[in-house]
Design an enzyme around this catalytic site. Sequence first.
Site, short mmCIF file in Angstrom:
data_model
loop_
_atom_site.label_atom_id
_atom_site.label_comp_id
_atom_site.label_asym_id
_atom_site.label_seq_id
_atom_site.Cartn_x
_atom_site.Cartn_y
_atom_site.Cartn_z
N ASP A 90 12.25 -1.78 118.51
CA ASP A 90 12.88 -1.89 117.19
C ASP A 90 13.53 -0.61 116.67
O ASP A 90 14.25 -0.64 115.67
CB ASP A 90 11.87 -2.39 116.15
CG ASP A 90 10.57 -1.60 116.16
OD1 ASP A 90 10.62 -0.35 116.26
OD2 ASP A 90 9.49 -2.21 116.06
N HIS A 127 10.16 -0.25 126.94
CA HIS A 127 10.77 -1.58 127.06
C HIS A 127 12.19 -1.63 126.51
O HIS A 127 12.72 -2.71 126.26
CB HIS A 127 9.88 -2.62 126.36
CG HIS A 127 8.54 -2.79 127.00
ND1 HIS A 127 7.41 -3.23 126.33
CD2 HIS A 127 8.15 -2.55 128.28
CE1 HIS A 127 6.39 -3.27 127.16
NE2 HIS A 127 6.80 -2.86 128.35
N ASN A 132 -6.84 0.31 116.79
CA ASN A 132 -6.40 -1.07 116.99
C ASN A 132 -7.39 -2.00 116.31
O ASN A 132 -8.60 -1.76 116.34
CB ASN A 132 -6.31 -1.41 118.49
CG ASN A 132 -5.44 -2.63 118.74
OD1 ASN A 132 -4.25 -2.65 118.38
ND2 ASN A 132 -5.98 -3.65 119.38
#
Length: 238
Positions: A103, A118, A210
């Site tokens: 993003d 990615h 997380n």
Amino acid sequence: MNQLLWEKIQESRYIVFFGGAGVSTESGVPDFRSADGLYHQKYAYPPEVILSHSFFNHNTEEFYRFYRDKMLYTEAEPNPAHKALAKLEEMGKLKAVITQNIDGLHQKAGSKCVLELHGSVHRNHCQSCGKFYGLDNILASVGVPRCTCGGIIKPDVVLYEEPLDDKVVHQAVRYIQKADLLVVGGTSLSVYPAAGFIQYLRNGKMAVINRDPTPADSRADLVLREPIGQVLSIDEQI
């Protein structure tokens, strides 16, 4: 910022951050595997099929229909986690952000050294002549975006069935090997080969942020289950 993490940051000279989709969820970008993520929504094809190299080649228009609808979040803004990482880099503490996200929010927050495992939605190239196109070109197009030469434009994102970029991989490995503190945040560490990168940490410490357990928890020096934006949020400490 979480006090225990802040203490480790103060003790460290070469920090590397390794992050995933959870870093951007607080910016309104959904992840893939949570209860309301893309993998739990219903489409004619599963998302992992649509986001594959072979599907892009054979069902390009359907790929772009899904891609524009579910992968592009142009209104998203950096959240406290993105901003804190940029600040730590500015301080000279953080040497690199290694992200699975596409993003561009780390750069938007001000981070300079960002390794995108990615790829990025902000980079697109013609498959025929290689001409570059920005995200605005994709958003302004209808159906399958085409180059001025007539070729099909493909996002520079790593699809299923595609390998990671060797140069980015080697850079990421080198940074992790040199880290005296690896902060892993917002990732389930379930997507390979990216999830395997933490194995390259040599003698450095590891902090995991997380909301759900990860395979790295057992070897981490610090595990935090709080929202990453809350954990990293910059306050008067900095």
